[in-house]
Design an enzyme around this catalytic site. Structure first.
Site, short mmCIF file in Angstrom:
data_model
loop_
_atom_site.label_atom_id
_atom_site.label_comp_id
_atom_site.label_asym_id
_atom_site.label_seq_id
_atom_site.Cartn_x
_atom_site.Cartn_y
_atom_site.Cartn_z
N ASP A 143 0.99 -8.09 -0.38
CA ASP A 143 1.13 -6.74 -0.93
C ASP A 143 2.39 -6.11 -0.36
OD1 ASP A 143 -1.28 -7.36 -1.99
OD2 ASP A 143 -2.38 -5.69 -1.11
N HIS A 203 0.16 -15.04 1.93
CA HIS A 203 -0.36 -16.27 1.33
C HIS A 203 0.80 -17.09 0.79
CE1 HIS A 203 -4.72 -14.84 1.07
NE2 HIS A 203 -4.05 -13.76 1.48
N SER A 221 5.16 -5.10 8.00
CA SER A 221 6.39 -5.81 8.33
C SER A 221 7.07 -6.22 7.04
CB SER A 221 6.08 -7.02 9.22
OG SER A 221 7.26 -7.56 9.73
#
Length: 547
Positions: free
Chosen positions: A236, A366, A515
């Protein structure tokens, strides 16, 4: 004859008589009557015998006089302000002289101690800096240093951000009381815009501390993976920059670039010092890998793709051997190998994409596609903020910050994924790497056992020496060297693929709070991003396709 009116002042008697004499005089034209002669002196005597107090001048009225309350004075203050009946001028002067002398002595001692402390601090830092340069054999480079554009950014660059991040990590690990957990997490969700309906654990009181809530899992149905897409978003976040890499330079912002070699590293290393023992592969898996390698002839290696040793080296490399956590399953290897076997014969070029994770986003990342990671490089650096403001103002931000570069290949060629650390995000976790430790003061045990700086000159290995003194000194904990790179391989994860296979949408790891994830990969020229700058992304969403 003595004066009997002893209680009356002579001046008052004189004024009274003078007033009577004046009043007794009859003006011209006034009729003479006995009543007026008797009543007037009595009134004059009664009026003149009343004592007239002097008038006190009325002060000017101040509008704000009654609006503010005066502070109440303590008893000690009142005693100090009340003058003493015995006026000892000599003792008071002596006390003032003594107090001023004590004050001067205190100031002189304080200035002397502070100046000595500053000088010693500078000397110690200078010695420490020289020792780090001697150990890491690095040469300073102006192109890979902090270049703030204002004094505020310069002051920000001097802050101990790594220490602050470690303190923040310790604070996040404190276990909260059960009654305080749910309100605290709801307040955090309100401030940073966290969607609590997506959290896999509906009971917020089961998150023991803030760190567990930051590293929360979400429901799988809230992030569907686009199976038909060539590449999906690994996390995200918000798209900061994307495009084509030209002349080996990645554009940070308009007019500000950084080198791909500095981001990923460019030095070729020797063979690993040791490998971790694993159980042997099943015969079926081994035969499948051999058949896949024979039919498709996979020859991609990291050194062949990104080149060997370059002219300008800005990091010292520490070899950590093979750090594969577990062997890959047969189904996973088969899925990834079949996808990689579809090699493309089109003209290729390098692409990049930068995705920023805000504090309220899902903090795990991911796999964006089916690929194999064969090498991990941990770059020890700073922990500057990676917020969009700092990305626009601090040059070489992603090169300066601590990061973990996962290098490998996919069906179109080279592929890499770089999680970049930031302030309060010192901990980067890779699920299949058991020895990766980030934002640490000291090296881990695996670093000390397997790491040695690679150089052109031959170095003495620890196992070649049998002196007890050397063994004792080598077993001591060493500090992590700044601007260094700790490298490890995942060759033992698969004997045929020589790396860790990762399928599309598979969880790789995560970090705390927020981050940045940088993707650098090779693809045909027909590859096209389905992105826009400042676009909001969800993990599993399509970000690229072939046309």
């Amino acid at each position: 004859m003595p004066n009997r009116s002893f209680g009356v002042f002579p001046s008052v008697i004189y004024e009274t008589r003078l007033g009577l004499s004046h009043q007794m005089r009859r003006p011209i034209g006034q009729p003479l009557s006995k009543l007026s002669q008797v009543s007037q002196p009595n009134q004059i005597l009664q009026r003149n015998y009343q004592y007239k107090f002097p008038r006190i001048p009325r002060p000017k009225r101040n509008v704000l006089y009654y609006t503010f309350k005066r502070p109440q004075l303590s008893s000690a203050t009142i005693l100090r302000t009340v003058p003493s009946k015995i006026r000892n001028f000599s003792s008071r002067a002596k006390s003032k002289v003594k107090s001023s002398g004590r004050r001067r002595k205190f100031m002189s001692r304080w200035l002397a101690l502070s100046s000595i402390s500053v000088v010693l601090y500078g000397v110690v830092n200078k010695i420490k800096h020289k020792g780090i340069q001697r150990n890491s054999s690095l040469e300073p480079d102006e192109n890979h240093s902090v270049k703030p554009n204002s004094w505020t950014l310069y002051a920000y660059s001097t802050l101990p951000l790594k220490a602050i991040s470690r303190v923040w990590g310790q604070f996040n690990s404190f276990e909260l009381p059960i009654w305080l957990r749910s309100p605290s997490y709801k307040f955090y969700a309100y401030v940073f815009g966290v969607n609590l309906d997506e959290v896999a654990e509906p009971d917020l009181s089961k998150f023991r501390n803030l760190g567990e809530f930051f590293y929360r899992t979400i429901k799988p149905e809230t992030r569907p993976i686009d199976i038909d897409a060539e590449m999906v978003s690994p996390c995200d976040g918000k798209v900061l920059k994307f495009g084509i890499i030209e002349n080996g330079e990645i554009e940070q912002v308009k007019g500000m670039t950084y080198s791909i070699n500095a981001l990923l590293g460019q030095q070729k290393l020797a063979a690993p010092v040791h490998r971790i023992n694993y159980q042997l592969d099943d015969d079926d898996v081994v035969r499948r890998h051999e058949e896949f390698a024979r039919l498709n002839g996979i020859s991609y290696t990291i050194d062949d793709i990104i080149g060997g040793r370059g002219e300008n080296i800005h990091h010292s490399y520490m070899n950590q051997g093979d750090q594969s956590l577990r062997k890959s399953s047969a189904s996973q290897v088969y899925e990834v190998s079949n996808d990689i076997a579809k090699k493309s014969s089109f003209d290729k070029q390098l692409y990049f994409a930068v995705i920023y994770l805000a504090p309220g986003d899902y903090h795990r990342f991911h796999s964006p596609s089916n690929w194999v990671t064969t090498l991990r490089r941990h770059f020890v650096g700073e922990l500057f903020s990676v917020a969009p403001f700092f990305q626009k103002t601090l040059q070489n931000l992603f090169i300066l910050n601590e990061r973990v570069a996962l290098l490998g290949y996919w069906k179109h060629g080279f592929f890499s994924m770089i999680p970049v650390g930031a302030t309060n995000v010192g901990s980067i976790k890779i699920n299949f790497d058991k020895d990766l430790v980030t934002n640490s003061i000291y090296e881990s045990d695996s670093y000390a056992q397997t790491s040695f700086p690679s150089s052109d000159t031959s170095s003495c290995r620890e196992e070649d020496e049998s002196t007890p003194l050397i063994k004792r000194s080598s077993s001591r904990t060493k500090k992590v060297i700044k601007n260094s790179c700790y490298e490890a391989t995942y060759a033992n994860a698969s004997k045929i693929l020589r790396g860790q296979p990762l399928s599309k949408g598979q969880e790789i790891g995560g970090f705390k709070l927020g981050s940045t994830v940088v993707l650098v990969f090779e693809a045909p020229k027909t590859f096209h991003f389905t992105l826009a700058e400042n676009m909001k992304l969800k993990m599993g969403q399509r970000i690229g396709e072939l046309r």
